[in-house]
Design a protein around this motif. Structure first.
Motif, short mmCIF file in Angstrom:
data_model
loop_
_atom_site.label_atom_id
_atom_site.label_comp_id
_atom_site.label_asym_id
_atom_site.label_seq_id
_atom_site.Cartn_x
_atom_site.Cartn_y
_atom_site.Cartn_z
N GLY A 436 0.80 -1.20 0.00
CA GLY A 436 0.00 0.00 0.00
C GLY A 436 0.84 1.27 0.00
O GLY A 436 0.41 2.30 0.52
N LEU A 437 2.04 1.18 -0.58
CA LEU A 437 2.94 2.33 -0.65
C LEU A 437 3.06 2.81 -2.09
O LEU A 437 2.96 2.01 -3.03
CB LEU A 437 4.33 1.96 -0.12
N PRO A 438 3.29 4.11 -2.30
CA PRO A 438 3.51 4.60 -3.67
C PRO A 438 4.70 3.89 -4.31
O PRO A 438 5.67 3.53 -3.62
CB PRO A 438 3.79 6.09 -3.46
N ARG A 439 4.66 3.74 -5.62
CA ARG A 439 5.75 3.04 -6.32
C ARG A 439 7.09 3.74 -6.16
O ARG A 439 8.14 3.08 -6.15
CB ARG A 439 5.38 2.89 -7.80
N GLY A 440 7.05 5.05 -6.01
CA GLY A 440 8.30 5.80 -5.83
C GLY A 440 8.99 5.54 -4.51
O GLY A 440 10.15 5.90 -4.33
N TYR A 441 8.26 4.91 -3.56
CA TYR A 441 8.85 4.58 -2.26
C TYR A 441 9.50 3.19 -2.27
O TYR A 441 10.06 2.76 -1.27
CB TYR A 441 7.78 4.60 -1.17
N ILE A 442 9.39 2.50 -3.40
CA ILE A 442 9.92 1.14 -3.51
C ILE A 442 11.14 1.18 -4.41
O ILE A 442 11.06 1.55 -5.58
CB ILE A 442 8.85 0.18 -4.06
N MET A 443 12.29 0.82 -3.85
CA MET A 443 13.58 1.05 -4.50
C MET A 443 14.27 -0.27 -4.81
O MET A 443 14.69 -0.98 -3.89
CB MET A 443 14.45 1.91 -3.59
N PRO A 444 14.39 -0.61 -6.08
CA PRO A 444 15.09 -1.85 -6.45
C PRO A 444 16.60 -1.67 -6.30
O PRO A 444 17.16 -0.68 -6.78
CB PRO A 444 14.68 -2.05 -7.91
N ILE A 445 17.23 -2.62 -5.64
CA ILE A 445 18.68 -2.55 -5.44
C ILE A 445 19.28 -3.94 -5.64
O ILE A 445 18.57 -4.92 -5.85
CB ILE A 445 19.05 -2.05 -4.02
N LYS A 446 20.58 -4.00 -5.57
CA LYS A 446 21.30 -5.27 -5.58
C LYS A 446 22.37 -5.18 -4.51
O LYS A 446 23.23 -4.30 -4.56
CB LYS A 446 21.93 -5.53 -6.96
#
Length: 494
Positions: A436-446
């Motif tokens: 339930g969070l905006p997509r901009g708050y989800i950060m793909p990393i490695k």
């Protein structure tokens, strides 16, 4: 499919994020070469550094190559060799070599200049970058060149017309007699059509034509800017907070401790393993820790603390009240978790009057992006219950999506493909719906896991995520200060 076969299958995937050479000029060069070709970026000075060592490490023994210079006059020129670059202080005999001009003073204006002395087509020396011609028709640079403002002032020379036939042109009309370049690229030239034109699909993930999220360029300048921003970060002075506290929460094996190790590695300049990490049946984190990070270049500690706690387990329910005590700043650093005796107000070390600097200022959920479709129901239930407590306290939340190299083989090949991957985009969309969070708050990393050395593109993703998290932490501290000021005014009024 084993790793070697997978790597071979995606070897030719273009590194779209960093390449400057337009398709029309690739087609033009293919025409000059005399057959259908495609191009794979080997070396780029804005990304890999302008040095003789970097050039030869990446370009020697790679077969045919095109070297492209982009100067500050908006002119594009360079040279082609059908033989490999070498480092043994000798000339490269190549009757197929040529120099070229593609763009001149802002306008498309292609010309080809064939080699006239084939035995001197190129020159390979370990101390130099690319050199074409016996009289150094194009001598790019020697040693290491640092960027000056927006360009590199290369220290070679242009003595065109010695080993190559310029057909009446000269260094001024081909290259403005200028070695002040915004970039220099070396591409490996391979026979046949570009496989990415017909099918960029690998597994269930496709490389898109345009990035699905706006993101800084993956180059050394961006890396340096992000490192400086994180090193220079500090909470507002009026908060009296010495460091932002970021709580890492997630399922075991998702990469909480690995994220801290990755951040620590970036600022140590080498791979480190300060926090215990790995894939085990139970959580390796048995102690609540507020990890500090030292920048070994400046010798100072960052004004950021990464707080690590027990990971969620399918067969072991985390005590939500313990997490609440962490959020509120009641739990001391290095508290040893005891499943048979949860942390309470009577536990030794309980902080009864926590200050703003003791509290959590932002929560980062660490999620394995490759397993979001199979997260156990009871893990999701724990996450949502905890999220409810976080929301009650108005603490901002982000999600670090780890292991995205398992979601998309193109990201495994090059982390700069992250925002061109349809598989990564779809994983972000799913996690946004779950949390339930905006997509901009989800950060793909490695995270750093199998790597034995630092990689700039991995660093950029991690540092950008960390920088955004500190921005959210600042918002929380400002909100807390406003809340305390309002309470004080009410008390004075009463």
């Amino acid at each position: 499919m084993d790793d070697s076969r997978l790597k071979s299958r995606i070897e030719e995937t273009n590194r779209i994020m960093t390449e400057l050479l337009d398709q029309k000029y690739r087609d033009q060069l293919s025409t000059y070469i005399g057959k259908e070709c495609h191009f794979r970026l080997l070396y780029k000075i804005s990304r890999d550094g302008c040095s003789n060592t970097a050039f030869h490490q990446k370009c020697d023994s790679q077969g045919p190559t095109v070297t492209v210079l982009y100067n500050t006059n908006n002119t594009i020129y360079g040279g082609y060799l059908s033989k490999s670059w070498i480092s043994n202080d000798s000339y490269i005999n190549d009757p197929n070599a040529f120099l070229f001009r593609l763009h001149y003073n802002g306008s498309s204006n292609p010309l080809k200049f064939p080699v006239s002395s084939a035995i001197y087509a190129g020159y390979g020396h370990s101390s130099y970058g690319p050199i074409f011609g016996s009289g150094h028709d194009i001598n790019t640079f020697s040693g290491t060149i640092n960027k000056s403002g927006n360009y590199f002032s290369l220290n070679g020379g242009l003595n065109m017309g010695i080993a190559y036939n310029l057909n009446g042109q000269n260094a001024a009309s081909v290259a403005n007699s200028s070695l002040q370049v915004t970039d220099l690229e070396v591409y490996q030239v391979k026979d046949g059509p570009d496989p990415n034109k017909s099918a960029a699909k690998v597994g269930d993930s496709v490389l898109l034509d345009k990035p699905w999220r706006k993101f800084p360029e993956f180059n050394m300048e961006t890396l340096q800017q992000l490192k400086e921003a994180v090193v220079d970060y500090e909470p507002e002075s009026e908060t009296n907070v010495t460091a932002a506290n970021i709580l890492l929460i997630g399922q075991i094996g998702a990469g909480k401790s690995s994220f801290f190790n990755s951040v620590n590695s970036i600022f140590r300049g080498k791979i480190t393993s300060k926090a215990r990490s790995g894939s085990f049946e139970h959580s390796l984190t048995t102690v609540f820790r507020k990890y500090t990070i030292k920048d070994h270049n400046s010798g100072q500690n960052l004004k950021i603390r990464l707080c690590d706690t027990r990971g969620f387990e399918e067969d072991f329910k985390i005590d939500a009240q313990e997490i609440a005590y962490i959020l509120d700043g009641n739990m001391p650093d290095r508290y040893q978790f005891n499943p048979s005796a949860p942390f309470t107000t009577e536990t030794f070390g309980f902080i009864r009057n926590p200050r703003l600097g003791d509290k959590i200022h932002c929560v980062a959920f660490v999620v394995d992006g490759s397993t979001i479709d199979v997260i156990p129901e009871n893990i999701l239930k724990q996450l949502k219950e905890l999220q409810g407590r976080i929301n009650q306290r108005n603490i901002p939340q982000v999600v670090y999506m780890t292991k995205m190299d398992k979601v998309c083989p193109n990201v495994d090949e090059d982390a700069a493909n992250m925002f061109y991957s349809s598989g990564v985009r779809d994983a972000i969309d799913k996690m946004s719906d779950i949390m339930g969070l905006p997509r901009g708050y989800i950060m793909p990393i490695k995270n750093y896991e199998s790597e034995t050395g630092l990689e700039p593109h991995i660093d950029i993703l991690i540092l950008k995520a960390l920088k955004q998290t500190t921005d959210f932490a600042d918002d929380n501290m400002e909100d807390q200060m406003d809340k305390m000021a309002a309470e004080k005014r009410r008390e004075e009024k009463d």
